[in-house]
Design a protein around this motif. Structure first.
Motif, PDB file in Angstrom:
ATOM      1  N   UNK A  27       0.811  -1.220   0.000  1.00  0.00           N
ATOM      2  CA  UNK A  27       0.000   0.000   0.000  1.00  0.00           C
ATOM      3  C   UNK A  27       0.846   1.273   0.000  1.00  0.00           C
ATOM      4  N   UNK A  28       1.723   1.408   0.991  1.00  0.00           N
ATOM      5  CA  UNK A  28       2.450   2.675   1.166  1.00  0.00           C
ATOM      6  C   UNK A  28       3.497   2.888   0.076  1.00  0.00           C
ATOM      7  N   UNK A  29       4.360   1.887  -0.130  1.00  0.00           N
ATOM      8  CA  UNK A  29       5.412   2.038  -1.136  1.00  0.00           C
ATOM      9  C   UNK A  29       4.887   1.732  -2.538  1.00  0.00           C
ATOM     10  N   UNK A  30       4.234   0.585  -2.691  1.00  0.00           N
ATOM     11  CA  UNK A  30       3.809   0.143  -4.011  1.00  0.00           C
ATOM     12  C   UNK A  30       2.699   0.955  -4.631  1.00  0.00           C
ATOM     13  N   UNK A  31       1.653   1.259  -3.851  1.00  0.00           N
ATOM     14  CA  UNK A  31       0.506   1.965  -4.424  1.00  0.00           C
ATOM     15  C   UNK A  31       0.607   3.480  -4.258  1.00  0.00           C
ATOM     16  N   UNK A  32       0.870   3.937  -3.041  1.00  0.00           N
ATOM     17  CA  UNK A  32       0.901   5.381  -2.808  1.00  0.00           C
ATOM     18  C   UNK A  32       2.096   6.050  -3.480  1.00  0.00           C
ATOM     19  N   UNK A  33       3.300   5.593  -3.133  1.00  0.00           N
ATOM     20  CA  UNK A  33       4.507   6.241  -3.643  1.00  0.00           C
ATOM     21  C   UNK A  33       4.664   6.018  -5.143  1.00  0.00           C
ATOM     22  N   UNK A  34       4.558   4.757  -5.579  1.00  0.00           N
ATOM     23  CA  UNK A  34       4.694   4.461  -7.001  1.00  0.00           C
ATOM     24  C   UNK A  34       3.556   5.088  -7.802  1.00  0.00           C
ATOM     25  N   UNK A  35       2.354   5.106  -7.218  1.00  0.00           N
ATOM     26  CA  UNK A  35       1.196   5.714  -7.892  1.00  0.00           C
ATOM     27  C   UNK A  35       1.393   7.198  -8.144  1.00  0.00           C
ATOM     28  N   UNK A  36       2.004   7.895  -7.179  1.00  0.00           N
ATOM     29  CA  UNK A  36       2.244   9.335  -7.347  1.00  0.00           C
ATOM     30  C   UNK A  36       3.262   9.590  -8.459  1.00  0.00           C
ATOM     31  N   UNK A  37       4.290   8.737  -8.533  1.00  0.00           N
ATOM     32  CA  UNK A  37       5.312   8.895  -9.584  1.00  0.00           C
ATOM     33  C   UNK A  37       4.708   8.635 -10.964  1.00  0.00           C
ATOM     34  N   UNK A  38       3.921   7.556 -11.080  1.00  0.00           N
ATOM     35  CA  UNK A  38       3.293   7.227 -12.362  1.00  0.00           C
ATOM     36  C   UNK A  38       2.327   8.327 -12.787  1.00  0.00           C
ATOM     37  N   UNK A  39       1.564   8.861 -11.833  1.00  0.00           N
ATOM     38  CA  UNK A  39       0.633   9.945 -12.152  1.00  0.00           C
ATOM     39  C   UNK A  39       1.391  11.158 -12.694  1.00  0.00           C
ATOM     40  N   UNK A  40       2.537  11.463 -12.080  1.00  0.00           N
ATOM     41  CA  UNK A  40       3.352  12.585 -12.547  1.00  0.00           C
ATOM     42  C   UNK A  40       3.883  12.333 -13.951  1.00  0.00           C
ATOM     43  N   UNK A  41       4.382  11.101 -14.196  1.00  0.00           N
ATOM     44  CA  UNK A  41       4.907  10.759 -15.518  1.00  0.00           C
ATOM     45  C   UNK A  41       3.816  10.824 -16.579  1.00  0.00           C
ATOM     46  N   UNK A  42       2.601  10.452 -16.209  1.00  0.00           N
ATOM     47  CA  UNK A  42       1.482  10.517 -17.153  1.00  0.00           C
ATOM     48  C   UNK A  42       1.211  11.958 -17.571  1.00  0.00           C
TER      49      UNK A  42
END
Length: 296
Positions: free
Chosen positions: A86-101
């Motif tokens: 949740x914290x590393x995989x979804x929250x942190x990685x999700x924020x990076x992917x959203x930025x890259x998008x």
């Protein structure tokens, strides 16, 4: 005229109340009342052998749980699963992917977002079967079929040493789309002039993200953490289809442990005590998140 305005205000107030009544009724019947029953039965010896007869045993169930090696191990596994999934995989990685998008072209952005959301929209039973067929060791799943095709050895992804990592990756895959949506909305809500100023200062994309954008996503971070923490603590179907808590209890999250206690040991009183502990842990983490956003 004043009387008319007053009556109109009272009508709107009553109308709002009537609209909210069904929501309150639903909340009481399907949320508050079950929690009350769970707390009540957690202090009893209720069993599936005879659900019509039970006696109150005070804190016996809780004492049994906190002196059980299996239960403490289950808490440890659940915490590891929460941190990395949740914290590393979804929250942190999700924020990076959203930025890259946000940095990509319009059509590519649509394609990537759609692919991510397909995973999120996939039913957990279907996702569990898909991941099992992908990670299977005997017979070879998709990954091992590719590995053996290149002359490499098969890997038992669902072994006692690897199963926890496998369910973490599977849960990240299925839940990542939700976090990406949350952060896409948060990034789009940032004042464009702040981002433009970073371009003028010559900030590189990742420096721009970690130094400027990520700190401004505080509310999105807390919202995402609250929701994915609750989702992660409630994860059951995906894990049960993949490993059923095995092998040797290596993926036995609290939800799996609760299920096995209720339907293998037939101890509903003990299972309800586990449910109460899950609620307390989830509530405690939620309060920590909310405290964090007030402090910062």
């Amino acid at each position: 005229m004043q009387q008319f305005s007053k009556n109109k205000f009272n009508f709107k107030k009553n109308a709002i109340f009537l609209i909210l009544v069904p929501s309150f009724v639903y909340l009481i019947i399907f949320f508050i009342y079950p929690i009350f029953l769970s707390i009540k039965y957690s202090f009893t010896n209720l069993s599936l052998y005879d659900i019509s007869h039970y006696a109150f045993t005070e804190f016996t169930n809780y004492k049994e749980l906190f002196t059980s090696h299996l239960f403490l191990k289950s808490i440890y596994i659940t915490i590891i699963f929460l941190i990395f999934s949740a914290i590393i995989g979804q929250m942190f990685l999700g924020s990076i992917i959203a930025y890259l998008i946000t940095l990509t072209q319009k059509y590519f952005k649509i394609v990537v977002t759609t692919v991510i959301l397909i995973a999120w929209a996939t039913p957990q039973v279907t996702a569990g079967i898909m991941w099992y067929s992908t990670l299977s060791y005997i017979p070879d799943g998709t990954i091992n079929f590719i590995l053996t095709g290149f002359g490499l050895h098969s890997i038992n992804f669902l072994s006692i040493h690897n199963a926890l990592y496998s369910i973490i990756i599977a849960n990240i895959w299925i839940g990542l789309g939700f976090s990406v949506l949350i952060f896409l909305g948060g990034i789009q809500g940032i004042d464009p002039s702040i981002i433009k100023a970073s371009y003028v200062d010559g900030a590189k994309p990742f420096r721009r993200f970690f130094s400027i954008i990520f700190p401004l996503l505080k509310k999105s971070i807390i919202t995402d953490l609250l929701l994915i923490t609750l989702f992660t603590f409630g994860t059951f179907t995906l894990i049960y289809v993949l490993t059923a808590g095995g092998p040797a209890g290596s993926t036995e999250l609290l939800t799996i442990y609760q299920y096995n206690t209720a339907f293998s040991l037939f101890s509903l009183g003990l299972a309800n005590a586990i449910g109460v502990i899950i609620i307390i842990i989830a509530l405690g983490l939620s309060l920590i998140y909310l405290k964090f956003i007030k402090v910062n």
